[in-house]
Scaffold this motif. Sequence first.
Motif, PDB file in Angstrom:
ATOM      1  N   PHE A 253       0.837  -1.206   0.000  1.00 62.32           N
ATOM      2  CA  PHE A 253       0.000   0.000   0.000  1.00 62.32           C
ATOM      3  C   PHE A 253       0.868   1.250   0.000  1.00 62.32           C
ATOM      4  O   PHE A 253       0.669   2.169  -0.785  1.00 62.32           O
ATOM      5  CB  PHE A 253      -0.854   0.092   1.272  1.00 62.32           C
ATOM      6  CG  PHE A 253      -2.039  -0.791   1.347  1.00 62.32           C
ATOM      7  CD1 PHE A 253      -2.918  -0.916   0.300  1.00 62.32           C
ATOM      8  CD2 PHE A 253      -2.299  -1.497   2.511  1.00 62.32           C
ATOM      9  CE1 PHE A 253      -4.022  -1.728   0.391  1.00 62.32           C
ATOM     10  CE2 PHE A 253      -3.395  -2.307   2.615  1.00 62.32           C
ATOM     11  CZ  PHE A 253      -4.260  -2.428   1.558  1.00 62.32           C
TER      12      PHE A 253
ATOM     13  N   THR B   2      -5.085  -4.164  -4.380  1.00 60.80           N
ATOM     14  CA  THR B   2      -4.493  -4.610  -3.124  1.00 60.80           C
ATOM     15  C   THR B   2      -5.393  -4.240  -1.961  1.00 60.80           C
ATOM     16  O   THR B   2      -5.532  -5.013  -1.002  1.00 60.80           O
ATOM     17  CB  THR B   2      -3.077  -4.017  -2.952  1.00 60.80           C
ATOM     18  OG1 THR B   2      -2.277  -4.437  -4.055  1.00 60.80           O
ATOM     19  CG2 THR B   2      -2.424  -4.491  -1.668  1.00 60.80           C
ATOM     20  N   THR B   3      -6.035  -3.087  -2.040  1.00 59.34           N
ATOM     21  CA  THR B   3      -6.997  -2.707  -0.997  1.00 59.34           C
ATOM     22  C   THR B   3      -8.166  -3.685  -0.974  1.00 59.34           C
ATOM     23  O   THR B   3      -8.560  -4.160   0.100  1.00 59.34           O
ATOM     24  CB  THR B   3      -7.520  -1.277  -1.250  1.00 59.34           C
ATOM     25  OG1 THR B   3      -6.419  -0.380  -1.278  1.00 59.34           O
ATOM     26  CG2 THR B   3      -8.499  -0.849  -0.171  1.00 59.34           C
TER      27      THR B   3
ATOM     28  N   PHE C  98      -3.008  -0.362  -6.324  1.00 59.43           N
ATOM     29  CA  PHE C  98      -3.426   0.168  -5.025  1.00 59.43           C
ATOM     30  C   PHE C  98      -4.872  -0.243  -4.725  1.00 59.43           C
ATOM     31  O   PHE C  98      -5.184  -0.738  -3.635  1.00 59.43           O
ATOM     32  CB  PHE C  98      -3.283   1.692  -5.000  1.00 59.43           C
ATOM     33  CG  PHE C  98      -3.520   2.297  -3.659  1.00 59.43           C
ATOM     34  CD1 PHE C  98      -2.508   2.365  -2.724  1.00 59.43           C
ATOM     35  CD2 PHE C  98      -4.765   2.819  -3.328  1.00 59.43           C
ATOM     36  CE1 PHE C  98      -2.725   2.934  -1.476  1.00 59.43           C
ATOM     37  CE2 PHE C  98      -4.991   3.383  -2.084  1.00 59.43           C
ATOM     38  CZ  PHE C  98      -3.971   3.438  -1.156  1.00 59.43           C
TER      39      PHE C  98
ATOM     40  N   PHE D 242      -6.920  -6.982   0.362  1.00 58.13           N
ATOM     41  CA  PHE D 242      -6.704  -6.859   1.806  1.00 58.13           C
ATOM     42  C   PHE D 242      -8.026  -7.007   2.560  1.00 58.13           C
ATOM     43  O   PHE D 242      -8.107  -7.746   3.552  1.00 58.13           O
ATOM     44  CB  PHE D 242      -6.050  -5.507   2.099  1.00 58.13           C
ATOM     45  CG  PHE D 242      -5.859  -5.214   3.552  1.00 58.13           C
ATOM     46  CD1 PHE D 242      -4.857  -5.839   4.278  1.00 58.13           C
ATOM     47  CD2 PHE D 242      -6.676  -4.303   4.205  1.00 58.13           C
ATOM     48  CE1 PHE D 242      -4.673  -5.561   5.621  1.00 58.13           C
ATOM     49  CE2 PHE D 242      -6.496  -4.017   5.540  1.00 58.13           C
ATOM     50  CZ  PHE D 242      -5.489  -4.649   6.256  1.00 58.13           C
ATOM     51  N   PHE D 243      -9.061  -6.329   2.098  1.00 63.33           N
ATOM     52  CA  PHE D 243     -10.348  -6.402   2.802  1.00 63.33           C
ATOM     53  C   PHE D 243     -11.023  -7.759   2.634  1.00 63.33           C
ATOM     54  O   PHE D 243     -11.718  -8.215   3.538  1.00 63.33           O
ATOM     55  CB  PHE D 243     -11.269  -5.253   2.389  1.00 63.33           C
ATOM     56  CG  PHE D 243     -10.898  -3.961   3.052  1.00 63.33           C
ATOM     57  CD1 PHE D 243     -10.957  -3.821   4.431  1.00 63.33           C
ATOM     58  CD2 PHE D 243     -10.458  -2.890   2.294  1.00 63.33           C
ATOM     59  CE1 PHE D 243     -10.582  -2.639   5.048  1.00 63.33           C
ATOM     60  CE2 PHE D 243     -10.091  -1.700   2.907  1.00 63.33           C
ATOM     61  CZ  PHE D 243     -10.154  -1.580   4.285  1.00 63.33           C
TER      62      PHE D 243
END
Length: 171
Positions: A29, A64-65, A61, A68-69
Amino acid sequence: MASTTSGDALPSGGRIFTSFPDIFFIPEFVFGGLVWILVASAKVIPANPLGWVMFVSIFCFVMTTLWFFIFLCGGNQSSIWPALDAGYHFVAVVFFLSASVDLAFITYGTGETYKYISGQPALPILELPGVQPDEYLKIYRLYISAVVMSYVATLLYFLHAIFSAIRWKRS
């Protein structure tokens, strides 16, 4: 094939902050976001290669967000997720490596042009229309920082891809 209840199952919830290679999410991130910020803070000229750099940094970005969630909420527990994890990070490596090479080339051209307009012996490789000569040094320094961050992000995604592939093969 191992079940998702084995020790090699993908982590979910708070375990992603302590499991390897998922601890790479936060640095990915940071460094991917810094590439985005540094390139966007300078003039995005020439638009074609720097447009690709912006696309890659924003795409990675956002993805990956999202990734990640999904991991944080535990939506990654089916048997397909280890392969998807390795695949996504491999694509991110290829994207970031190509963007890093483009950005390094543009940075080199900007530096050579700065040297030329400041009176040093060099060839003007990259003329930036609408940019004053004193702005070249600022843009050049921003691009140098972005190149470093881009290669660090490439390395992080590469390590994540390798260890995700190892985890996928174990599952």
